[in-house]
Design a protein around this motif. Sequence first.
Motif, short mmCIF file in Angstrom:
data_model
loop_
_atom_site.label_atom_id
_atom_site.label_comp_id
_atom_site.label_asym_id
_atom_site.label_seq_id
_atom_site.Cartn_x
_atom_site.Cartn_y
_atom_site.Cartn_z
N LEU A 23 -1.63 9.76 84.58
CA LEU A 23 -1.63 8.31 84.82
C LEU A 23 -2.09 7.62 83.54
N ARG A 24 -2.00 6.30 83.52
CA ARG A 24 -2.35 5.54 82.32
C ARG A 24 -3.18 4.31 82.70
N CYS A 25 -4.25 4.52 83.46
CA CYS A 25 -5.05 3.37 83.91
C CYS A 25 -5.54 2.60 82.68
N PHE A 26 -5.28 1.30 82.64
CA PHE A 26 -5.52 0.54 81.40
C PHE A 26 -7.00 0.48 81.04
N TYR A 27 -7.89 0.55 82.06
CA TYR A 27 -9.32 0.41 81.80
C TYR A 27 -9.93 1.72 81.30
N CYS A 28 -9.12 2.77 81.32
CA CYS A 28 -9.61 4.11 80.97
C CYS A 28 -8.91 4.65 79.74
N MET A 29 -7.58 4.53 79.73
CA MET A 29 -6.78 5.02 78.60
C MET A 29 -6.09 3.81 77.98
N PRO A 30 -6.70 3.24 76.95
CA PRO A 30 -6.23 1.95 76.45
C PRO A 30 -4.81 1.93 75.91
FE1 SF4 Z 1 -6.26 9.22 84.16
FE2 SF4 Z 1 -8.32 7.71 83.44
FE3 SF4 Z 1 -6.73 6.94 85.38
FE4 SF4 Z 1 -8.40 9.05 85.73
S1 SF4 Z 1 -8.99 6.92 85.43
S2 SF4 Z 1 -6.27 8.83 86.36
S3 SF4 Z 1 -8.35 9.89 83.66
S4 SF4 Z 1 -6.12 7.23 83.20
#
Ligand code: SF4
Length: 326
Positions: A23-30
Motif C-alpha cells: 500500500l502507499r498510505c500518504f502519511y506513512c510512505m510520502p
Molecule cells: Fe504500508 Fe505504511 Fe500503509 Fe502500513 S501504514 S500499509 S506500512 S504504507
Amino acid sequence: MIRDSFNRIHNYLRISMTDNCNLRCFYCMPEEDYSFTPASRLMQKDELVSIAKVFVQHGVDKIRLTGGEPLVRKDAAEIMRALSKLPVSLTMTTNGSRLHEFTEVFRECGIKSLNISLDTLDRDKFSVLTRRDQFDRITENIRLYIEEGFHVKVNVVVMRGINDMELNDFVEWTRHENVHVRFIEFMPFTGNRWNSDKVFTWQDMIDRIGAQYEIERLEDGPNDTAKKYRAHRHTGTFAVISTMSAPFCAGCNRMRLTADGKLKNCLFSKTETDLLTPFRNGEDILPLIRASIDAKAKMLGGQFTEDFEQIHAEDIDNRSMITIGG
Ligand code: SF4
Ligand code: SAM
C-alpha cells in the motif's frame, strides 16, 4: 534488564521486517516512487532472530513484528516460526492484505492477538488514502480473523477533515462485533504532509463520540499507550492513542529495530545505532544496545515539546514512518 537513565525498563521490542509495502498510505510512505531497501541491506532471517535473542536474553518479553508490511516479506512465516520459539509474547501490526494466507502460521506460532490497520470504512476513500484498491480484501480478512477467534485490534489514524467524521461509524462497528478499534492521533514524520491543524485530539474524539454514545473508561495496563473505552452495551471496545496531545513517555518500555538493523530508542529519535554491521563483524552488540537506551531522551525523542501546536513539520529530523516500523 535494559534500563534507561530515567529508570524505565525496556522489555518491548518492535522489529520492522521490511520497509517494503503493497500500500502507499500518504502519511506513512510520502513518495509514490519510494525505493525499497535492497534485500542484502536488510537483516537476513538468521540475523534478525539472533539479534532478537540478545534482547530477549536481557529482559525483552514482548516482540511486535511490523514494517513496512511484514507479510510481504517472502520468509515472513519462517521468521514468525523462529521467533515464536523464544520466551516472548509475539504479535504483529499488519495492513491485513495478506492475512488470509497466514491463519495457520499465526496459530502455529501461538499468535492470538494482532493489530490490523484500516483508516476508513469507505471503499473510495480507502483507495485515495492508500493509493491501492485493497479495501474488500482487507475488510474480508478482518472479518475472517474475528470469526476465527483472534483478538483483533483495528488501528485508525485519525486526521481532521479526512476521516474524523467516521469515528462514530467505527464505534458502531463495536456494537455487535468483538473488534477493538484504536484511534491514533496523526503523528509527524519526514515528508508526511503533517500539520498541527490535522491532529484530531483525544479530547476532540471523546467529545465527538460522547455526543452520540454513553461511554465508559476501562482500566489501562501498566505500559499501555491506549486509553480504553467501551460504548454502553457494546461487545467490542475502542481506545485512543494520544501521542500528540497527551504523550505517554513516562511509562515507555519500547525499542525499535529497523529492517536494516538500526536501533531507535524512540519513534521520534533523531539518532539511531547500527547493530547489523557490528553483528556481521562478530562484535558484541549488547554494549551498543545499552548505550543507545541509556541515551534515550525523557520525552518524544527530545525533538518536540508537549505542545504539538508548536511543532513545524519542516524542522523534523527523522526517517519516514515506513522506514522506521510503526
Ligand atoms: Fe504500508 Fe505504511 Fe500503509 Fe502500513 S501504514 S500499509 S506500512 S504504507
Ligand atoms: N503495514 C503495517 C500496517 O499498516 O499496519 C505495519 C506498519 S505501519 C507503519 C504501523 C502503524 O503505524 C499503522 O497502524 C499505521 O496506520 C501507523 N502509522 C503510520 N504512519 C502514521 C502517522 N503518521 N501517524 C500515526 N500513525 C501512523
